[in-house]
Design a protein around this motif. Structure first.
Motif, PDB file in Angstrom:
ATOM      1  N   ASP A 127       0.553  -1.170  -0.191  1.00 37.76           N
ATOM      2  CA  ASP A 127       0.149  -0.237  -0.603  1.00 37.76           C
ATOM      3  C   ASP A 127       0.878   1.502   0.221  1.00 37.76           C
ATOM      4  O   ASP A 127       0.685   2.434  -0.492  1.00 37.76           O
ATOM      5  CB  ASP A 127      -1.066   0.141   1.427  1.00 37.76           C
ATOM      6  CG  ASP A 127      -2.152  -1.033   1.231  1.00 37.76           C
ATOM      7  OD1 ASP A 127      -1.999  -1.846  -0.377  1.00 37.76           O
ATOM      8  OD2 ASP A 127      -2.766  -1.321   1.806  1.00 37.76           O
ATOM      9  N   GLU A 130       2.487   2.088  -2.957  1.00 37.76           N
ATOM     10  CA  GLU A 130       1.509   2.077  -4.855  1.00 37.76           C
ATOM     11  C   GLU A 130       1.321   3.772  -3.718  1.00 37.76           C
ATOM     12  O   GLU A 130       1.209   4.578  -5.187  1.00 37.76           O
ATOM     13  CB  GLU A 130       0.813   1.324  -4.199  1.00 37.76           C
ATOM     14  CG  GLU A 130      -0.005   1.776  -5.495  1.00 37.76           C
ATOM     15  CD  GLU A 130      -1.422   0.159  -5.747  1.00 37.76           C
ATOM     16  OE1 GLU A 130      -2.208  -0.003  -6.933  1.00 37.76           O
ATOM     17  OE2 GLU A 130      -1.274   0.169  -5.120  1.00 37.76           O
ATOM     18  N   ARG A 372      -0.608  -8.898  -7.060  1.00 39.34           N
ATOM     19  CA  ARG A 372      -1.395  -7.456  -7.187  1.00 39.34           C
ATOM     20  C   ARG A 372      -0.409  -6.307  -7.808  1.00 39.34           C
ATOM     21  O   ARG A 372      -0.629  -5.622  -8.701  1.00 39.34           O
ATOM     22  CB  ARG A 372      -0.937  -6.541  -6.016  1.00 39.34           C
ATOM     23  CG  ARG A 372      -1.196  -4.899  -5.495  1.00 39.34           C
ATOM     24  CD  ARG A 372      -0.904  -5.181  -4.109  1.00 39.34           C
ATOM     25  NE  ARG A 372      -1.738  -3.456  -3.911  1.00 39.34           N
ATOM     26  CZ  ARG A 372      -1.835  -2.965  -2.761  1.00 39.34           C
ATOM     27  NH1 ARG A 372      -1.665  -4.085  -1.565  1.00 39.34           N
ATOM     28  NH2 ARG A 372      -1.745  -1.787  -2.648  1.00 39.34           N
ATOM     29  N   PHE A 373       0.596  -6.803  -9.088  1.00 42.01           N
ATOM     30  CA  PHE A 373       1.271  -6.007 -10.156  1.00 42.01           C
ATOM     31  C   PHE A 373       1.598  -7.492 -10.712  1.00 42.01           C
ATOM     32  O   PHE A 373       2.828  -7.224 -11.265  1.00 42.01           O
ATOM     33  CB  PHE A 373       2.636  -5.121  -9.249  1.00 42.01           C
ATOM     34  CG  PHE A 373       2.441  -3.969  -8.060  1.00 42.01           C
ATOM     35  CD1 PHE A 373       1.909  -2.997  -8.454  1.00 42.01           C
ATOM     36  CD2 PHE A 373       2.441  -4.850  -6.975  1.00 42.01           C
ATOM     37  CE1 PHE A 373       1.521  -2.228  -7.393  1.00 42.01           C
ATOM     38  CE2 PHE A 373       1.567  -3.775  -5.906  1.00 42.01           C
ATOM     39  CZ  PHE A 373       1.518  -2.643  -5.747  1.00 42.01           C
ATOM     40  N   LEU A 405       6.917  -0.980 -10.740  1.00 36.12           N
ATOM     41  CA  LEU A 405       5.426  -1.365  -9.984  1.00 36.12           C
ATOM     42  C   LEU A 405       3.908  -1.222 -11.450  1.00 36.12           C
ATOM     43  O   LEU A 405       3.767  -3.173 -11.222  1.00 36.12           O
ATOM     44  CB  LEU A 405       4.628  -1.046  -9.230  1.00 36.12           C
ATOM     45  CG  LEU A 405       5.080  -0.697  -7.889  1.00 36.12           C
ATOM     46  CD1 LEU A 405       5.036  -0.469  -6.476  1.00 36.12           C
ATOM     47  CD2 LEU A 405       5.623  -2.024  -7.547  1.00 36.12           C
ATOM     48  N   GLN A 412      -3.536  -3.339 -13.942  1.00 36.32           N
ATOM     49  CA  GLN A 412      -3.033  -3.788 -13.406  1.00 36.32           C
ATOM     50  C   GLN A 412      -3.853  -4.006 -12.574  1.00 36.32           C
ATOM     51  O   GLN A 412      -5.372  -3.874 -12.357  1.00 36.32           O
ATOM     52  CB  GLN A 412      -2.869  -2.054 -12.099  1.00 36.32           C
ATOM     53  CG  GLN A 412      -2.380  -2.616 -10.464  1.00 36.32           C
ATOM     54  CD  GLN A 412      -1.865  -1.465 -10.017  1.00 36.32           C
ATOM     55  OE1 GLN A 412      -1.106  -0.649 -10.394  1.00 36.32           O
ATOM     56  NE2 GLN A 412      -2.222  -1.517  -8.444  1.00 36.32           N
TER      57      GLN A 412
END
Length: 424
Positions: A127, A130, A372-373, A405, A412
């Motif tokens: 988090d 990002e 997640r990426f 990322l 994404q």
């Protein structure tokens, strides 16, 4: 003719040592070498001989005894022999006693119970990365280092307010140096660590907690099960082993997957493949390249070579893990490989106590990061990366890993579930 590389073992290309390991391994399983600092030692590079040596009764880990007998034996790193009375630096029965005192914290049920907390830490770190919105992020500084360091700090009972300083000291202490003597900043970091650990023990005596350091203090004060030196040594060793190797595993593994996009895509599509892939990554690019030092109590015969008594021995886990006599196509990363058994965590009585924890952290890290990426990519070519983190021969990892990322224009994936952010 003697291989010139054996004259300064350790003074080689750390960014890609594997061609050299293959060359030396092809010349035989056991070699007499001169270390980069001028000391003589015996090097073991093939799988069967390495596995035998790791649990050989004729090889000792008690470097205090070796130093008392022969001052030419290498003492491993700072803070020095005074902090070497931990389970990796002694033989039974002391090893058995020290390992037993710490083993409960790393039992299968205790590690399984940590899964939600590790997931929360992983989610919180990602988090943060990002939220920064940076085009390029350093995955070592922002993820691979703070994840295992936070986990081991919580297990030991290192207060959150102290962790930035402690982490900085250990990073400085473990930074590589080609100087014959430890650099001044490493000495200062070592002194700070020693001072801090002494203070931490005093704090836990005054205010016990639900943590491993408190357990060690209780064992020392109530049961006389270990000395002050053994407590300090054990805490020091657990901090190093509990974060540095897993940091390198996450960094090395991420590079390996990004260099093999078809295998990475398979993991993103089927996260159940991650645990098996982690084992192959450990085999293919072990974060612990060489075992910690041993010495022979007597003449020891391995691989058709007799290593004389009272000689120093190092075992190349990384070379053994790519032995073609053990593995088909050993230089190839293959997450579908049937045989992913390896020596990355050692073998025998000194098998890594924290192996379950490292596997848990790596599996959650790889699953969450790459899920997640899914379009993440390296911000630098492989040739520009530097494996400059580690202490001498033993550890090998990236000092930094710049990545993008979510490249602009690429979709994404949103994680199916994010755990609550860990407390700050």
């Amino acid at each position: 003719m003697r291989n010139p590389a054996l004259e300064k073992w350790g003074d080689y290309d750390r960014d890609d040592p594997y061609p050299l390991f293959a060359q030396v391994r092809a010349g035989g399983p056991v070699h007499e070498v001169t270390l980069a600092d001028g000391h003589r030692a015996w090097l073991i590079v093939r799988y069967e001989e390495a596995k035998a040596a790791l649990n050989h009764a004729g090889l000792s880990k008690d470097m205090h005894a070796a130093l008392a007998r022969d001052g030419a034996v290498v003492a491993e790193g700072l803070p020095g022999p005074a902090f070497a009375r931990h389970m990796l630096g002694v033989d039974p029965p002391d090893h058995t006693r020290l390992r037993r005192l710490a083993s409960a914290a790393f039992s299968r049920p205790r590690i399984a119970a940590l899964r939600p907390r590790v997931q929360a830490i992983v989610d919180g770190l990602l988090d943060d990365l990002e939220a920064r919105g940076d085009a390029v992020v350093d995955l070592v500084k922002g993820f691979a280092f703070p994840l295992p360091f936070t986990v081991i700090s919580e297990l030991l009972g290192v207060p959150e307010s102290d962790r930035d300083d402690v982490g900085s000291w250990f990073t400085t202490l473990l930074a590589p140096s080609s100087a014959p003597e430890p650099p001044a900043e490493a000495v200062a970091a070592s002194e700070s660590i020693v001072r801090y650990l002494v203070e931490l023990l005093a704090r836990k005596r005054a205010t016990p907690g639900e943590d491993l350091v408190t357990d060690l203090v209780h064992a020392a004060d109530q049961d006389d099960a270990l000395s002050e030196q053994e407590m300090l040594s054990t805490i020091f060793q657990l901090v190093v082993a509990g974060h540095d190797t897993t940091t390198s595993l996450i960094g090395n593994g991420t590079v390996a997957l990004l260099l093999h996009p078809e295998q990475r895509d398979a993991l993103v599509a089927d996260p159940s493949l991650v645990p098996h892939a982690s084992e192959e990554i450990l085999r293919w690019d072990a974060p612990v390249q060489h075992s910690t030092f041993r010495y022979t109590r007597e003449d020891v015969a391995l691989g058709g070579t007799v290593i004389p008594a009272f000689a120093q021995v190092i075992i190349s886990l990384a070379a053994a893990n790519r032995d073609p006599d053990r593995y088909a196509n050993p230089e190839t990363l293959d997450i579908a490989r049937a045989n992913t058994s390896h020596l990355a965590f050692g073998h025998g009585i000194h098998h890594c106590l924290g192996a379950r924890l490292a596997r848990l952290e790596a599996d959650i890290a790889f699953t969450t990061l790459h899920g997640r990426f899914p379009t993440m990519r390296m911000a630098l070519p492989r040739s520009a990366l530097r494996w400059s983190h580690g202490d001498g021969l033993v550890l090998r990892g990236l000092s930094e890993l710049p990545v993008i990322l979510a490249p602009q224009g690429n979709p994404q994936r949103t994680p199916l579930q994010r755990s609550a952010r860990p407390p700050r």
